[in-house]
Design a protein around this motif. Structure first.
Motif, PDB file in Angstrom:
ATOM      1  N   SER A  39     -10.834  10.516  11.653  1.00 37.90           N
ATOM      2  CA  SER A  39     -10.383  11.850  12.080  1.00 37.90           C
ATOM      3  C   SER A  39     -10.408  12.838  10.922  1.00 37.90           C
ATOM      4  O   SER A  39      -9.427  13.557  10.663  1.00 37.90           O
ATOM      5  N   LEU A  40     -11.518  12.881  10.238  1.00 39.13           N
ATOM      6  CA  LEU A  40     -11.621  13.728   9.051  1.00 39.13           C
ATOM      7  C   LEU A  40     -11.501  15.205   9.397  1.00 39.13           C
ATOM      8  O   LEU A  40     -11.939  15.654  10.472  1.00 39.13           O
ATOM      9  N   LYS A  41     -10.911  15.936   8.455  1.00 41.09           N
ATOM     10  CA  LYS A  41     -10.678  17.370   8.620  1.00 41.09           C
ATOM     11  C   LYS A  41     -11.368  18.115   7.486  1.00 41.09           C
ATOM     12  O   LYS A  41     -11.593  17.539   6.412  1.00 41.09           O
ATOM     13  N   PRO A  42     -11.685  19.388   7.682  1.00 40.46           N
ATOM     14  CA  PRO A  42     -12.307  20.157   6.587  1.00 40.46           C
ATOM     15  C   PRO A  42     -11.464  20.126   5.306  1.00 40.46           C
ATOM     16  O   PRO A  42     -12.029  20.127   4.201  1.00 40.46           O
ATOM     17  N   GLU A  43     -10.167  20.065   5.428  1.00 42.57           N
ATOM     18  CA  GLU A  43      -9.310  20.022   4.242  1.00 42.57           C
ATOM     19  C   GLU A  43      -9.361  18.689   3.512  1.00 42.57           C
ATOM     20  O   GLU A  43      -8.778  18.553   2.430  1.00 42.57           O
ATOM     21  N   ASP A  44     -10.056  17.715   4.048  1.00 39.07           N
ATOM     22  CA  ASP A  44     -10.279  16.453   3.333  1.00 39.07           C
ATOM     23  C   ASP A  44     -11.464  16.556   2.380  1.00 39.07           C
ATOM     24  O   ASP A  44     -11.743  15.613   1.626  1.00 39.07           O
ATOM     25  N   THR A  45     -12.141  17.665   2.392  1.00 37.80           N
ATOM     26  CA  THR A  45     -13.291  17.873   1.518  1.00 37.80           C
ATOM     27  C   THR A  45     -12.882  17.825   0.055  1.00 37.80           C
ATOM     28  O   THR A  45     -11.862  18.387  -0.336  1.00 37.80           O
ATOM     29  N   GLY A  46     -13.702  17.142  -0.747  1.00 38.17           N
ATOM     30  CA  GLY A  46     -13.438  17.066  -2.177  1.00 38.17           C
ATOM     31  C   GLY A  46     -14.195  15.921  -2.811  1.00 38.17           C
ATOM     32  O   GLY A  46     -14.917  15.191  -2.129  1.00 38.17           O
ATOM     33  N   VAL A  47     -14.017  15.784  -4.104  1.00 35.95           N
ATOM     34  CA  VAL A  47     -14.563  14.637  -4.814  1.00 35.95           C
ATOM     35  C   VAL A  47     -13.497  13.546  -4.813  1.00 35.95           C
ATOM     36  O   VAL A  47     -12.360  13.786  -5.213  1.00 35.95           O
ATOM     37  N   THR A  53       0.845  -1.193   0.000  1.00 37.02           N
ATOM     38  CA  THR A  53       0.000   0.000   0.000  1.00 37.02           C
ATOM     39  C   THR A  53       0.879   1.240   0.000  1.00 37.02           C
ATOM     40  O   THR A  53       2.059   1.192   0.359  1.00 37.02           O
ATOM     41  N   SER A  54       0.293   2.331  -0.422  1.00 34.00           N
ATOM     42  CA  SER A  54       0.991   3.609  -0.446  1.00 34.00           C
ATOM     43  C   SER A  54       0.006   4.696  -0.041  1.00 34.00           C
ATOM     44  O   SER A  54      -1.176   4.635  -0.417  1.00 34.00           O
ATOM     45  N   TYR A  55       0.477   5.668   0.728  1.00 32.61           N
ATOM     46  CA  TYR A  55      -0.382   6.742   1.208  1.00 32.61           C
ATOM     47  C   TYR A  55       0.271   8.103   1.007  1.00 32.61           C
ATOM     48  O   TYR A  55       1.489   8.237   1.122  1.00 32.61           O
ATOM     49  N   ALA A  56      -0.556   9.091   0.740  1.00 34.45           N
ATOM     50  CA  ALA A  56      -0.078  10.458   0.769  1.00 34.45           C
ATOM     51  C   ALA A  56       0.210  10.826   2.224  1.00 34.45           C
ATOM     52  O   ALA A  56      -0.382  10.252   3.145  1.00 34.45           O
ATOM     53  N   ASP A  57       1.104  11.765   2.417  1.00 36.53           N
ATOM     54  CA  ASP A  57       1.434  12.175   3.785  1.00 36.53           C
ATOM     55  C   ASP A  57       0.195  12.640   4.540  1.00 36.53           C
ATOM     56  O   ASP A  57       0.063  12.400   5.744  1.00 36.53           O
ATOM     57  N   SER A  58      -0.714  13.284   3.837  1.00 36.26           N
ATOM     58  CA  SER A  58      -1.924  13.801   4.478  1.00 36.26           C
ATOM     59  C   SER A  58      -2.859  12.694   4.944  1.00 36.26           C
ATOM     60  O   SER A  58      -3.737  12.927   5.779  1.00 36.26           O
ATOM     61  N   ALA A  59      -2.677  11.492   4.388  1.00 37.00           N
ATOM     62  CA  ALA A  59      -3.558  10.366   4.724  1.00 37.00           C
ATOM     63  C   ALA A  59      -2.934   9.396   5.734  1.00 37.00           C
ATOM     64  O   ALA A  59      -3.664   8.635   6.377  1.00 37.00           O
ATOM     65  N   LYS A  60      -1.645   9.427   5.856  1.00 38.54           N
ATOM     66  CA  LYS A  60      -0.971   8.484   6.744  1.00 38.54           C
ATOM     67  C   LYS A  60      -1.467   8.620   8.181  1.00 38.54           C
ATOM     68  O   LYS A  60      -1.572   9.714   8.720  1.00 38.54           O
ATOM     69  N   GLY A  61      -1.777   7.478   8.780  1.00 34.71           N
ATOM     70  CA  GLY A  61      -2.236   7.463  10.159  1.00 34.71           C
ATOM     71  C   GLY A  61      -3.722   7.707  10.348  1.00 34.71           C
ATOM     72  O   GLY A  61      -4.262   7.485  11.424  1.00 34.71           O
ATOM     73  N   ARG A  62      -4.389   8.181   9.287  1.00 35.02           N
ATOM     74  CA  ARG A  62      -5.831   8.451   9.395  1.00 35.02           C
ATOM     75  C   ARG A  62      -6.653   7.613   8.424  1.00 35.02           C
ATOM     76  O   ARG A  62      -7.787   7.238   8.724  1.00 35.02           O
ATOM     77  N   PHE A  63      -6.102   7.342   7.253  1.00 40.11           N
ATOM     78  CA  PHE A  63      -6.832   6.600   6.219  1.00 40.11           C
ATOM     79  C   PHE A  63      -6.234   5.203   6.078  1.00 40.11           C
ATOM     80  O   PHE A  63      -5.025   5.007   6.226  1.00 40.11           O
ATOM     81  N   THR A  64      -7.093   4.250   5.731  1.00 41.16           N
ATOM     82  CA  THR A  64      -6.637   2.892   5.462  1.00 41.16           C
ATOM     83  C   THR A  64      -7.290   2.382   4.192  1.00 41.16           C
ATOM     84  O   THR A  64      -8.518   2.403   4.067  1.00 41.16           O
ATOM     85  N   ILE A  65      -6.464   1.937   3.257  1.00 38.17           N
ATOM     86  CA  ILE A  65      -6.975   1.353   2.022  1.00 38.17           C
ATOM     87  C   ILE A  65      -6.917  -0.162   2.146  1.00 38.17           C
ATOM     88  O   ILE A  65      -5.967  -0.721   2.699  1.00 38.17           O
ATOM     89  N   SER A  66      -7.961  -0.829   1.653  1.00 42.68           N
ATOM     90  CA  SER A  66      -8.001  -2.283   1.708  1.00 42.68           C
ATOM     91  C   SER A  66      -8.783  -2.780   0.503  1.00 42.68           C
ATOM     92  O   SER A  66      -9.452  -2.016  -0.181  1.00 42.68           O
ATOM     93  N   ARG A  67      -8.716  -4.072   0.275  1.00 45.02           N
ATOM     94  CA  ARG A  67      -9.468  -4.639  -0.838  1.00 45.02           C
ATOM     95  C   ARG A  67      -9.987  -6.020  -0.471  1.00 45.02           C
ATOM     96  O   ARG A  67      -9.384  -6.731   0.330  1.00 45.02           O
ATOM     97  N   ASP A  68     -11.103  -6.347  -1.094  1.00 48.05           N
ATOM     98  CA  ASP A  68     -11.717  -7.663  -0.950  1.00 48.05           C
ATOM     99  C   ASP A  68     -11.842  -8.216  -2.357  1.00 48.05           C
ATOM    100  O   ASP A  68     -12.786  -7.888  -3.085  1.00 48.05           O
ATOM    101  N   ASN A  69     -10.896  -9.038  -2.753  1.00 44.16           N
ATOM    102  CA  ASN A  69     -10.891  -9.537  -4.131  1.00 44.16           C
ATOM    103  C   ASN A  69     -12.053 -10.485  -4.404  1.00 44.16           C
ATOM    104  O   ASN A  69     -12.479 -10.626  -5.554  1.00 44.16           O
ATOM    105  N   ALA A  70     -12.556 -11.123  -3.386  1.00 46.06           N
ATOM    106  CA  ALA A  70     -13.714 -12.003  -3.576  1.00 46.06           C
ATOM    107  C   ALA A  70     -14.945 -11.188  -3.968  1.00 46.06           C
ATOM    108  O   ALA A  70     -15.804 -11.661  -4.718  1.00 46.06           O
ATOM    109  N   LYS A  71     -15.028  -9.966  -3.452  1.00 42.46           N
ATOM    110  CA  LYS A  71     -16.168  -9.088  -3.758  1.00 42.46           C
ATOM    111  C   LYS A  71     -15.817  -8.038  -4.808  1.00 42.46           C
ATOM    112  O   LYS A  71     -16.665  -7.231  -5.170  1.00 42.46           O
TER     113      LYS A  71
END
Length: 123
Positions: free
Chosen positions: A85-93, A58-76
């Motif tokens: 711990s979302l912040k207003p600066e996380d706002t976006g599409v 996995t790889s994370y942007a510095d802004s996401a490290k420690g707060r975001f987690t990416i995972s996958r379910d290949n069966a699904k």
């Protein structure tokens, strides 16, 4: 060809959590990595997180490290982004993207993109 579709966005308050999902279909075996990007109003699209097909890297942007987690379910055939711990600066599409070339942080290596899901974090 693979298709991707995001879901799970919404309006939350600062400090809340949100889970985004990306459903993949079609030639999913052709993808080597999946990534999440986001774009705030008036700003360029930026990398958030990525994961290999096996899920072992996995790889994370510095802004996401420690707060975001990416995972996958290949069966699904889903890729998820757990955001805490979302912040207003996380706002976006938030966009899900598929890469046949491998894991990376540059948007150019991702060939297939979803329509995006809006995440709004109020202060």
């Amino acid at each position: 060809q693979v298709q991707v579709a995001e879901s799970g966005g919404g309006l939350v308050q600062a400090g809340d959590s949100l889970r985004l999902s990306c459903a993949t279909s079609g030639r999913t075996d052709s993808t080597k990595a999946m990534g999440w990007f986001r774009q705030a109003p008036g700003k360029e699209r930026e990398f958030v997180a990525a994961i290999t097909r096996s899920g072992d890297v996995t790889s994370y942007a510095d802004s996401a490290k420690g707060r975001f987690t990416i995972s996958r379910d290949n069966a699904k055939n889903t890729v998820n982004l757990e955001m805490n711990s979302l912040k207003p600066e996380d706002t976006g599409v938030y966009y899900c993207a598929a890469s046949r070339r491998g894991l990376g942080t540059a948007a150019i290596i991702y060939e297939t993109w979803g329509q995006g899901t809006q995440v709004t974090v109020s202060s």
